[in-house]
Design an enzyme around this catalytic site. Structure first.
Site, PDB file in Angstrom:
ATOM      1  N   CYS A   1      -5.266   0.215   3.823  1.00 24.51           N
ATOM      2  CA  CYS A   1      -5.059  -1.297   4.338  1.00 24.51           C
ATOM      3  C   CYS A   1      -6.015  -1.793   4.169  1.00 24.51           C
ATOM      4  O   CYS A   1      -6.389  -2.734   3.830  1.00 24.51           O
ATOM      5  CB  CYS A   1      -4.157  -0.928   5.488  1.00 24.51           C
ATOM      6  SG  CYS A   1      -5.223  -0.679   6.636  1.00 24.51           S
TER       7      CYS A   1
ATOM      8  N   HIS B   1      -5.764  -0.422  11.344  1.00 25.37           N
ATOM      9  CA  HIS B   1      -4.744  -1.599  10.313  1.00 25.37           C
ATOM     10  C   HIS B   1      -5.927  -2.524  10.596  1.00 25.37           C
ATOM     11  O   HIS B   1      -6.036  -3.217  10.933  1.00 25.37           O
ATOM     12  CB  HIS B   1      -3.901  -1.777  10.727  1.00 25.37           C
ATOM     13  CG  HIS B   1      -3.054  -2.345   8.936  1.00 25.37           C
ATOM     14  ND1 HIS B   1      -2.740  -1.439   8.293  1.00 25.37           N
ATOM     15  CD2 HIS B   1      -2.246  -3.058   9.127  1.00 25.37           C
ATOM     16  CE1 HIS B   1      -1.589  -1.831   7.144  1.00 25.37           C
ATOM     17  NE2 HIS B   1      -1.875  -3.303   7.961  1.00 25.37           N
TER      18      HIS B   1
ATOM     19  N   GLN C   1       1.109  -1.156   0.299  1.00 26.62           N
ATOM     20  CA  GLN C   1      -0.352  -0.170   0.241  1.00 26.62           C
ATOM     21  C   GLN C   1       0.565   0.938   0.048  1.00 26.62           C
ATOM     22  O   GLN C   1       0.062   2.623  -0.157  1.00 26.62           O
ATOM     23  CB  GLN C   1      -1.412   0.158   1.095  1.00 26.62           C
ATOM     24  CG  GLN C   1      -0.175   0.067   2.361  1.00 26.62           C
ATOM     25  CD  GLN C   1      -0.941   0.280   3.753  1.00 26.62           C
ATOM     26  OE1 GLN C   1      -1.088  -1.096   4.179  1.00 26.62           O
ATOM     27  NE2 GLN C   1      -2.067   1.337   3.761  1.00 26.62           N
TER      28      GLN C   1
ATOM     29  N   ASN D   1       0.239  -8.908   5.030  1.00 22.42           N
ATOM     30  CA  ASN D   1      -0.137  -7.563   5.563  1.00 22.42           C
ATOM     31  C   ASN D   1      -0.211  -7.340   4.016  1.00 22.42           C
ATOM     32  O   ASN D   1       0.446  -7.777   2.723  1.00 22.42           O
ATOM     33  CB  ASN D   1       1.429  -7.061   6.510  1.00 22.42           C
ATOM     34  CG  ASN D   1       0.523  -6.122   6.686  1.00 22.42           C
ATOM     35  OD1 ASN D   1       0.732  -5.054   6.269  1.00 22.42           O
ATOM     36  ND2 ASN D   1       2.221  -6.048   8.101  1.00 22.42           N
TER      37      ASN D   1
END
Length: 452
Positions: free
Chosen positions: A79, A373, A73, A394
């Site tokens: 996110c 997040h 990102q 992630n």
């Protein structure tokens, strides 16, 4: 309260005598001076790291789904969109016969930004009777057009605007680094809010307000498109699969492409949240006032439940072969070289000689923790049916952690995971019943309104 009441007090300034006493106490404390010397040259997280706990967070998983590359990102707060598109692309990869595929995160952000701008201006018209420094208008003005969002907001975007392959609307400088773009758009929207409110206060007709809002939105569209590019309305889709076979699928709209190359029905999913505050009962639906992006779409909805229920359903989902979108407070207790999370992994209390222990409820209530997040669970390690650690995709690129993937000890889930998205048909009966009830409406500034 009487003047002699022992509870009455005046504000007290620090005194030099008090500071001198603390200085002397520090100078006499060998452990404090040792910690100071260590932290002077080394990150406090390295000094406070519990190596035994770190080595206890192994990477092996009894159930692991990921065999693809993690996305990135970059310098943006997208996110939540990355995590959702990562969830969707699991189906698309199978349909296309490719190992690595990404949807355009830029496309999703473009439509979120323009829809959210419209949502904000509609709020400003509705709140025209309140002063701009009243709490609700001021909160909305202070937080206009943030990058983050929640599950129902991305569902609204995908259902209305679809999705496209990344090659059709690739990253730009501003999609990867949103600071300047957001600043210009916020100035434009705050100016627009003033113009709309002034017109409403002066008795403008509804049609005149609509015309003024459309003019402001035209400017938003112009600025946004300069930064992010023009989203495709239709496109040819041709590709080579991983065996080299060529495919020509024809022409699609973004909505048609998403429908054809994903099997997920977004309305089948719901967001479970662990709101630890006692005034918000478990088993009840929650929503947040003024939180949304697409006018007329379903509101943000949470079902409040306990962490154990969230973990059980998430583990069942992974075992069944599907990844899980989740939101958390990402930074606490993270070893950020290997990408490991574990409760108590960074022992600040021992390092400082100060008690920093607190509960999840107190952290939420006093502003020390919130959803910051969103990521994707792609694996779980089960022992006798119970999870002991989780594998996480992630969105910080393949250069970090285990090629972009992290490992979470189950203890961290209890403390810092706030929400998971699961299929409604996996819910226990009492939570299914809560879907039919009127939700408790939280204030716009409530911690559960934090944007992942």
């Amino acid at each position: 309260m009487s003047a002699n009441d022992d509870t009455k007090r005046n504000r007290q300034a620090l005194t030099l005598a008090q500071i001198g006493e603390w200085d002397a106490r520090f100078a006499a404390d060998e452990r404090a001076r040792l910690a100071m010397n260590a932290v002077a040259r080394t990150s406090v997280d390295e000094v406070a790291l519990d190596r035994e706990k770190m080595l206890g967070v192994q990477l092996s998983m009894s159930h692991r789904l990921d065999d693809w590359e993690a996305a990135n990102q970059k310098r943006s707060g997208r996110c939540w969109l990355f995590a959702a598109l990562n969830l969707l692309r699991a189906d698309t990869r199978k349909h296309l016969g490719v190992k690595n595929f990404e949807f355009s995160q830029n496309h999703a952000m473009y439509w979120d930004k323009i829809e959210r701008a419209n949502y904000f201006l509609e709020d400003m018209i509705d709140l025209a009777g309140q002063a701009p420094d009243d709490r609700v208008p001021m909160f909305l003005l202070s937080n206009v057009l943030d990058d983050g969002g929640q599950w129902n907001m991305e569902v609204a975007i995908f259902e209305k605007h679809g999705a496209v392959p990344k090659a059709l609307m690739p990253e730009t400088e501003s999609s990867s680094n949103t600071y300047r773009m957001n600043g210009s758009l916020r100035t434009l929207l705050r100016k627009g809010a003033r113009l709309l409110r002034e017109a409403a206060e002066q008795g403008a007709r509804a049609s005149a307000l609509d015309d003024l809002k459309q003019a402001i939105m035209g400017d938003v569209h112009r600025v946004l498109t300069i930064h992010l590019g023009v989203p495709p309305t239709s496109f040819e889709w041709r590709w080579n699969d991983d065996e080299g076979k060529f495919h020509d699928a024809g022409t699609f709209t973004p909505q048609e492409f998403l429908a054809k190359y994903t099997d997920i029905t977004l309305s089948d999913y719901v967001c479970l949240v662990d709101d630890p505050r006692s005034e918000h009962p478990k088993g009840r639906a929650l929503t947040v006032a003024h939180l949304g992006n697409v006018v007329g779409a379903d509101p943000v909805l949470y079902l409040n439940t306990d962490a154990e229920t969230m973990k059980r359903i998430s583990a069942e989902t992974i075992v069944a072969g599907e990844t899980v979108w989740f939101g958390c407070d990402v930074e606490p207790q993270m070893e950020d070289k290997e990408g490991l999370w574990s409760a108590g992994l960074i022992d600040y209390s021992t390092t400082y000689g100060v008690d920093l222990e607190t509960t999840k409820e107190d952290r939420v209530r006093y502003g020390d923790s919130a959803m910051t997040h969103a990521m994707l669970f792609t694996g779980v390690d089960l022992v006798d049916g119970s999870p002991r650690r989780w594998r996480v995709e992630n969105s910080w690129g393949i250069e970090k952690f285990d090629k972009g993937f992290c490992t979470m000890d189950d203890s961290w889930f209890d403390e810092y995971v706030f929400e998971v998205v699961v299929r409604k048909d996996r819910l226990p009966d009492e939570l299914k019943a809560a879907l039919t009830e009127e939700p408790i409406v939280l204030d716009p500034w409530d911690p559960m309104g934090a944007l992942a």
